[in-house]
Design a protein around this motif. Sequence first.
Motif, PDB file in Angstrom:
ATOM      1  N   PRO A  23       0.819  -1.227   0.000  1.00 34.91           N
ATOM      2  CA  PRO A  23       0.000   0.000   0.000  1.00 34.91           C
ATOM      3  C   PRO A  23       0.848   1.269   0.000  1.00 34.91           C
ATOM      4  O   PRO A  23       0.524   2.247  -0.691  1.00 34.91           O
ATOM      5  N   GLY A  24       1.944   1.281   0.766  1.00 37.31           N
ATOM      6  CA  GLY A  24       2.801   2.458   0.790  1.00 37.31           C
ATOM      7  C   GLY A  24       3.500   2.689  -0.527  1.00 37.31           C
ATOM      8  O   GLY A  24       3.627   3.832  -0.990  1.00 37.31           O
ATOM      9  N   LEU A  25       3.977   1.608  -1.148  1.00 42.61           N
ATOM     10  CA  LEU A  25       4.670   1.733  -2.424  1.00 42.61           C
ATOM     11  C   LEU A  25       3.729   2.208  -3.522  1.00 42.61           C
ATOM     12  O   LEU A  25       4.018   3.181  -4.255  1.00 42.61           O
ATOM     13  N   ARG A  31      -4.064   7.139  -5.562  1.00 40.48           N
ATOM     14  CA  ARG A  31      -4.690   7.254  -4.244  1.00 40.48           C
ATOM     15  C   ARG A  31      -5.418   5.956  -3.909  1.00 40.48           C
ATOM     16  O   ARG A  31      -6.249   5.484  -4.677  1.00 40.48           O
ATOM     17  N   LEU A  32      -5.101   5.381  -2.752  1.00 37.96           N
ATOM     18  CA  LEU A  32      -5.705   4.121  -2.324  1.00 37.96           C
ATOM     19  C   LEU A  32      -6.621   4.370  -1.143  1.00 37.96           C
ATOM     20  O   LEU A  32      -6.329   5.186  -0.263  1.00 37.96           O
ATOM     21  N   LEU A  33      -7.724   3.650  -1.104  1.00 36.60           N
ATOM     22  CA  LEU A  33      -8.666   3.698   0.008  1.00 36.60           C
ATOM     23  C   LEU A  33      -8.818   2.309   0.589  1.00 36.60           C
ATOM     24  O   LEU A  33      -8.762   1.307  -0.140  1.00 36.60           O
ATOM     25  N   LYS A  34      -9.009   2.241   1.903  1.00 36.25           N
ATOM     26  CA  LYS A  34      -9.179   0.954   2.568  1.00 36.25           C
ATOM     27  C   LYS A  34     -10.468   0.298   2.080  1.00 36.25           C
ATOM     28  O   LYS A  34     -11.516   0.944   1.981  1.00 36.25           O
ATOM     29  N   LYS A  40      -8.026  -0.335  -2.395  1.00 30.08           N
ATOM     30  CA  LYS A  40      -8.414  -0.217  -3.796  1.00 30.08           C
ATOM     31  C   LYS A  40      -8.227   1.223  -4.256  1.00 30.08           C
ATOM     32  O   LYS A  40      -8.176   2.160  -3.449  1.00 30.08           O
ATOM     33  N   GLY A  41      -8.123   1.384  -5.573  1.00 27.40           N
ATOM     34  CA  GLY A  41      -7.964   2.713  -6.145  1.00 27.40           C
ATOM     35  C   GLY A  41      -8.076   2.622  -7.653  1.00 27.40           C
ATOM     36  O   GLY A  41      -8.336   1.550  -8.224  1.00 27.40           O
ATOM     37  N   CYS A  42      -7.873   3.756  -8.324  1.00 22.39           N
ATOM     38  CA  CYS A  42      -7.886   3.760  -9.782  1.00 22.39           C
ATOM     39  C   CYS A  42      -6.540   3.242 -10.292  1.00 22.39           C
ATOM     40  O   CYS A  42      -5.482   3.583  -9.765  1.00 22.39           O
ATOM     41  N   CYS A  43      -6.601   2.421 -11.305  1.00 25.84           N
ATOM     42  CA  CYS A  43      -5.405   1.769 -11.822  1.00 25.84           C
ATOM     43  C   CYS A  43      -4.418   2.795 -12.354  1.00 25.84           C
ATOM     44  O   CYS A  43      -4.787   3.667 -13.153  1.00 25.84           O
ATOM     45  N   TYR A  56      -3.368  -6.204  -2.313  1.00 23.68           N
ATOM     46  CA  TYR A  56      -3.462  -7.215  -1.255  1.00 23.68           C
ATOM     47  C   TYR A  56      -2.151  -7.231  -0.471  1.00 23.68           C
ATOM     48  O   TYR A  56      -1.299  -6.373  -0.649  1.00 23.68           O
ATOM     49  N   ASP A  57      -1.983  -8.216   0.406  1.00 27.01           N
ATOM     50  CA  ASP A  57      -0.794  -8.211   1.266  1.00 27.01           C
ATOM     51  C   ASP A  57       0.486  -8.409   0.473  1.00 27.01           C
ATOM     52  O   ASP A  57       1.539  -7.887   0.839  1.00 27.01           O
ATOM     53  N   ASP A  58       0.450  -9.154  -0.627  1.00 27.84           N
ATOM     54  CA  ASP A  58       1.692  -9.437  -1.339  1.00 27.84           C
ATOM     55  C   ASP A  58       1.575  -9.307  -2.859  1.00 27.84           C
ATOM     56  O   ASP A  58       2.482  -9.691  -3.587  1.00 27.84           O
ATOM     57  N   HIS A  59       0.447  -8.779  -3.368  1.00 27.69           N
ATOM     58  CA  HIS A  59       0.341  -8.580  -4.800  1.00 27.69           C
ATOM     59  C   HIS A  59      -0.754  -7.553  -5.109  1.00 27.69           C
ATOM     60  O   HIS A  59      -1.549  -7.202  -4.228  1.00 27.69           O
TER      61      HIS A  59
END
Length: 604
Positions: A23-25, A31-34, A40-43, A56-59
């Motif tokens: 999420p930080g990267l 912009r990401l929202l929980k 999730k966010g716009c691609c 997700y946690d790893d992808h």
Amino acid sequence: MADPPMALPPAFLDELRARTPLPGLIGRKTRLLKSGRNWKGCCPFHGEKTPSFYVYDDHFHCFGCGAHGDAITFVMRAEGAAFPEAVERLAAEAGLDVPKPSPQEAARERRARDLHAVMAAAAEAYHRRLFLPEGRPALDYLLRRGLTEATIRAFMLGWAPSGRGAIAADLRPEDISEEQMLEAGLLRAGEAGDPPRDFFYARVMFPIRDRRGRVIAFGGRILGDGQPKYVNSPETPLFRKRMSLYGLDLAREGAFRGAPVVAVEGYMDVIALHQAGFTGTVAPLGTALTPEQLEELWRLNPEPVLCFDGDAAGARAAARAAETALPLITTERTLRFATLPAGEDPDTLTARGGRAAFQSVLDAAQPMAEALYGLVAEGRPAATPEQRAALRNRLAGAAGAIPDKALAAEYRRVLLDRFFAASRPAAKGGRPAPRRAARPAITAGPVLAERARMLLAILLRHPWLLAQAEEAVGLLDLPDGPPAQLRAAILAWHGGTERVDSEGLIAHLAQTGLEDAAAWALSPAGLPAAARPEALPGEVDEGFWHFFARLGGESGLREQQQEALTALIETNDPAAELRLKRLSEQLEAVRRGDEAAGTAGDAA
């Protein structure tokens, strides 16, 4: 995720991914929202107005354009970086040194890929033998333990027969060499020139898989009462015990679908709980939880549950886990602790009571802040001043292990609140505290709060008083709200600071969100002379004990006088002697009805 085009150790790449929160990267680019436990966010790779890009946690995965990958893939796509450049950038941020590519590293990577194929073939061979006549005793054992055939197949359980050379015979047709079997830990070298022999024989086999579902090791359980009951594979290029969790690959899927993440003790516990529907369950491999295993748990859930047996060994294991976790917890990730009923483990509990029985254990799990006091104080007497001081130091030390200073201060406050509550006479030996004389109704409201303000103001300006009065302050009944909050924060600060000064205390309160409460206590209206910074020590001392007497009442003063007398007899401590003297003076003043005891005056 394709194999990297440069030869780097798989363990290095796994650690790099683990140290790079997605999420930080990705949040730097879009912009990401929980969204539940994910984001999730716009691609960032194609123009869209409705978010279809999930992290997700790893992808990550975009349901619009199909973009998919891990942290390295994201940097390559988002910044146009080649694989080596993406690895270098992420490694620099994660504080890792990138191993230098070499022919040896390339050969080692090829061998690792080959070893994964070796282990997959071995798992198939052991699993196949479980359903042959020779494996019938092992299959019957698993069925008696309540496992269904579907569960046995899902976990690829198997059987290593008692005859020597069985695994080599099974794998030789696969063109797997003896050298590969030795490197994978399936064979052990012979002694004195003897040929290699099976590492596992006459054992029920539990394949251990990595988070990607690849078999990396085995655990083997003997049938009957022999020792050791369980044996794990040796350390190999694929397997490091402290880095692995049994059931991790299946728990990742369970956690993604919302299952609670639970760490239990053994293989059978994990399997029984998965069968009962607790699909986020994992276990360490026969050892105490390691920092690396805790990191894996937190990748699945920010507040996993550690579940321990309800006996002395379980309590010790919980205490060790807490000690390991304290330097690692943050405001974003912590633990909960659950305790099984005495004499039960997860598979017996679910066998007898079904899913609801274990769910009740999880529902009763304590947050770490609540569980920690019992874990530190368990089995440690606190009857004498020396024992109480030792316990208080252990509690302060536990909180001090937390790197986040604000969080550590909150833990100190919670732990010392419990400590002082347990020190009250009502908590000692189960004896009820002497009944206090009824106070006039007026003292239950503004007057009592104002007296508490005076006492706290004196402490804020002259915290050196705590050396003699800390326990007395902890035992006072103060009104809820700012008085109780300030008292707890002052005591927690005093238990963890090296320099006792007013400026440091007030700064600490501001850092912990109690700036307004401190300003309330120090508001100039009606403050006694003892609360002035320039007050002389004798004036401060008398003023403090005056307001202490007004808050405690005669009954409370008598209780504390007896406590101080006991402490003086046991320790011959000058601070206890001074405390006893002041308490006796104030008790005498209250009995005389002297409202103006001391020279400080009472603005209340």
